[in-house]
Scaffold this motif. Structure first.
Motif, PDB file in Angstrom:
ATOM      1  N   GLU A   1      69.527  55.768   9.551  1.00 55.20           N
ATOM      2  CA  GLU A   1      69.666  57.170   9.953  1.00 55.20           C
ATOM      3  C   GLU A   1      68.403  57.681  10.627  1.00 55.20           C
ATOM      4  N   LEU A   2      67.251  57.387  10.039  1.00 59.75           N
ATOM      5  CA  LEU A   2      65.981  57.856  10.587  1.00 59.75           C
ATOM      6  C   LEU A   2      65.698  57.221  11.942  1.00 59.75           C
ATOM      7  N   GLY A   3      65.957  55.911  12.046  1.00 49.11           N
ATOM      8  CA  GLY A   3      65.704  55.234  13.308  1.00 49.11           C
ATOM      9  C   GLY A   3      66.553  55.785  14.438  1.00 49.11           C
ATOM     10  N   THR A   4      67.816  56.077  14.139  1.00 45.28           N
ATOM     11  CA  THR A   4      68.701  56.654  15.149  1.00 45.28           C
ATOM     12  C   THR A   4      68.246  58.052  15.547  1.00 45.28           C
ATOM     13  N   ALA A   5      67.861  58.841  14.556  1.00 40.32           N
ATOM     14  CA  ALA A   5      67.428  60.214  14.832  1.00 40.32           C
ATOM     15  C   ALA A   5      66.112  60.262  15.587  1.00 40.32           C
ATOM     16  N   LEU A   6      65.264  59.262  15.400  1.00 39.82           N
ATOM     17  CA  LEU A   6      63.938  59.256  16.021  1.00 39.82           C
ATOM     18  C   LEU A   6      64.030  59.391  17.538  1.00 39.82           C
ATOM     19  N   VAL A   7      65.012  58.732  18.142  1.00 42.00           N
ATOM     20  CA  VAL A   7      65.174  58.793  19.592  1.00 42.00           C
ATOM     21  C   VAL A   7      65.523  60.209  20.044  1.00 42.00           C
ATOM     22  N   ASP A   8      66.470  60.843  19.348  1.00 43.82           N
ATOM     23  CA  ASP A   8      66.858  62.208  19.706  1.00 43.82           C
ATOM     24  C   ASP A   8      65.722  63.194  19.475  1.00 43.82           C
ATOM     25  N   ILE A   9      64.998  63.014  18.380  1.00 40.34           N
ATOM     26  CA  ILE A   9      63.890  63.926  18.079  1.00 40.34           C
ATOM     27  C   ILE A   9      62.799  63.806  19.133  1.00 40.34           C
TER      28      ILE A   9
END
Length: 255
Positions: A215-223
């Protein structure tokens, strides 16, 4: 007169005895004006019991950690807004040190850091969780415009006026909210105090290290995309506050 302090504790399927004790310690040490428990899908018996030690806002659905914190922050009417994870990994004494950075004017944003050289780790995470956490922290420091030692440690505080600006850009409903909050704050130019803490792992945590890492890795790109836009565009800095009660309906139309 000193600053008023409001504390949010997000919780999902918590250990009730641990949570009650933690809330009482927060009240004894910090003496906040408000302690607001944001709890997802609780039993009615838990609501009744916890209502004796804190203001309780219960959700019948699982909103996620970030959505729960934002709901709590938006509801508070204090000078300083703070949150701590329900397992009490960061004790009330260290939580107080985080809030003191705001009340003393050292910073407008203050975050706990397990990776600060002066932190004291009472009980370490498992090797797998430590490795995943270290890898993620390194990746976030490398990719994001805001560099910190520890983005995800479960205690943070912010001055209310700063939250009005930061909160407009926060959308992550889950565990990635901590990362987003820190990155947005730095991109908006707020100085971030990274505070050493006593910290104790709780192996009975409901957090799954593998699924959370994904979850964090996926969100990192959007953030990164959103916070890069904030850092380079003046219009983002002057945006109006977001109503986080409508978070799940709004989506991200900011960029």
């Amino acid at each position: 007169m000193g600053d008023s302090v409001g504390v949010v504790v997000p919780a999902y399927d918590p250990d009730i005895l641990t949570l009650e004790g933690f809330i009482e310690n927060i009240r004894d040490v910090l003496k906040p004006e408000t302690i607001r428990l944001e709890i997802d899908t609780p039993r009615q018996s838990h609501i009744d019991r916890l209502s004796e030690v804190a203001e309780v806002n219960a959700s019948t659905s699982r909103r996620g950690k970030g959505a729960a914190i934002m709901s709590g922050f938006d509801a508070l009417e204090t000078d300083i807004l703070a949150f701590a994870d329900a397992d009490g990994s960061v004790p009330a004494s260290s939580f107080d040190s985080i809030i003191q950075q705001i009340s003393q004017g050292t910073a407008d944003v203050s975050i706990a850091s397990r990776r600060h050289p002066a932190s004291h780790i009472v009980a370490h995470q498992t090797i797998v969780r430590r490795l995943l956490g270290d890898v993620f922290a390194f990746a976030a420091r490398t990719i994001l415009p805001t560099q910190c030692r520890d983005y995800q440690c479960g205690a943070k505080a912010v001055r209310a006026e700063a939250w009005d600006a930061i909160g407009h850009h926060c959308y992550e409903p889950g565990f990635a909210w901590d990362l987003e909050f820190v990155s947005v704050a730095g991109s908006l130019g707020y100085e971030i105090a990274e505070v050493p803490v006593d910290w104790e792992d709780h192996p009975d945590s409901t957090v799954n290290p593998i699924s959370t890492s994904i979850e964090l890795g996926t969100a990192l790109v959007d953030i990164k995309r959103r916070t890069d836009a904030i850092a380079t565009s003046p219009r983002h800095r002057n945006a109006t506050p977001t109503d986080h009660s409508k978070l799940m309906k709004l989506g991200d139309d900011d960029d």
